[in-house]
Design an enzyme around this catalytic site. Sequence first.
Site, PDB file in Angstrom:
ATOM      1  CB  CYS A   1      18.840  43.456  -7.238  1.00  0.00           C
ATOM      2  SG  CYS A   1      20.547  43.592  -6.664  1.00  0.00           S
TER       3      CYS A   1
ATOM      4  CB  CYS B   1      24.523  37.986  -5.443  1.00  0.00           C
ATOM      5  SG  CYS B   1      22.917  37.597  -6.188  1.00  0.00           S
TER       6      CYS B   1
END
Length: 327
Positions: A75, A270
């Site tokens: 991530c 993101c």
Amino acid sequence: MPIEFAKYHGLGNDFILIDNRQSSEPVVTPEQAVVLCDRHFGIGADGVIFALPGQNGTDYTMRIFNSDGSEPEMCGNGIRCLAKFIADLEGVEIYPPQPPLTKGGSESQPPLTKGGSESQSGLSQGGSESQSGLSQGGSESKTQYRIHTLAGVISPELRSDGQVKVDMGVPRLLASEIPTTLAAPDAKVIDVPIAVADRSWSVTCVSMGNPHCITFVEDVSAVSLETVGPEFEHHSAFPQRTNTEFIQVIHSDYVKMRVWERGAGVTLACGTGACAAVVAGVLTGKCDRTTSVELPGGVLQIEWSEVSGRIYMTGPAQRVFTGLISQ
């Protein structure tokens, strides 16, 4: 025994960070992570991140459970938060700490120092307030870490201006590497049509160690993420599901992006998705190799080096509060 945690966010993509350096396995199960991430009955987060001991010569290992209990490979926003969390654990002062905003106003937070604690209010799993501090493993003047992830070794660097720059590695472009069945295994997926939600979309696929499906649209605000996002994520063309980025090009060096994240749904930002979006933009001739990506939570700076082929992501990471999880 209560578990100490810290809440961090990277452009609103928020995470529960846990000091897991004493064990090579996460101290919280995927099922418990689902409860903790619940925004009504838990702490509330897009995922739970664990700082585990390093392996194969790395400084630390990163594991993450999404809000649905699934485990992604990596991530981008999360690893920036992890780097700041590690620096706080080690008592490293890279720059003067910036107080995060809380619901009642601003809160001044001192850096975490060895042998000391930080008296801050946080929500325990049982719903009551508890005081917590993060324990230290020793102070070290280090600004860059090598972190083992399921997507490979990632190297974040804390800069003196408060930003975290991350070497995200080389993007993978072959269909077998995404993975997707939209093209032959040894072919790239660039501007390929796919039928989703009763219409055809032109998509480009990129892996940043995790799968991304990118499509360019005229107006990103007009996309119904809650409707089309799940259909992209679970489309049969993506055997491991996919993250989906919707991109509106403002200028060749500035784009707007909204994202549906695999395992988390709609998020404010993101990091790996922003990297994948710029790669897709370059491959389709829509973006420069250095591009600012505006997300609902803020702006990330992305560079795809023409020399090394590596992607560099730069953005903030901020501690919000700390607390105890009762068991």
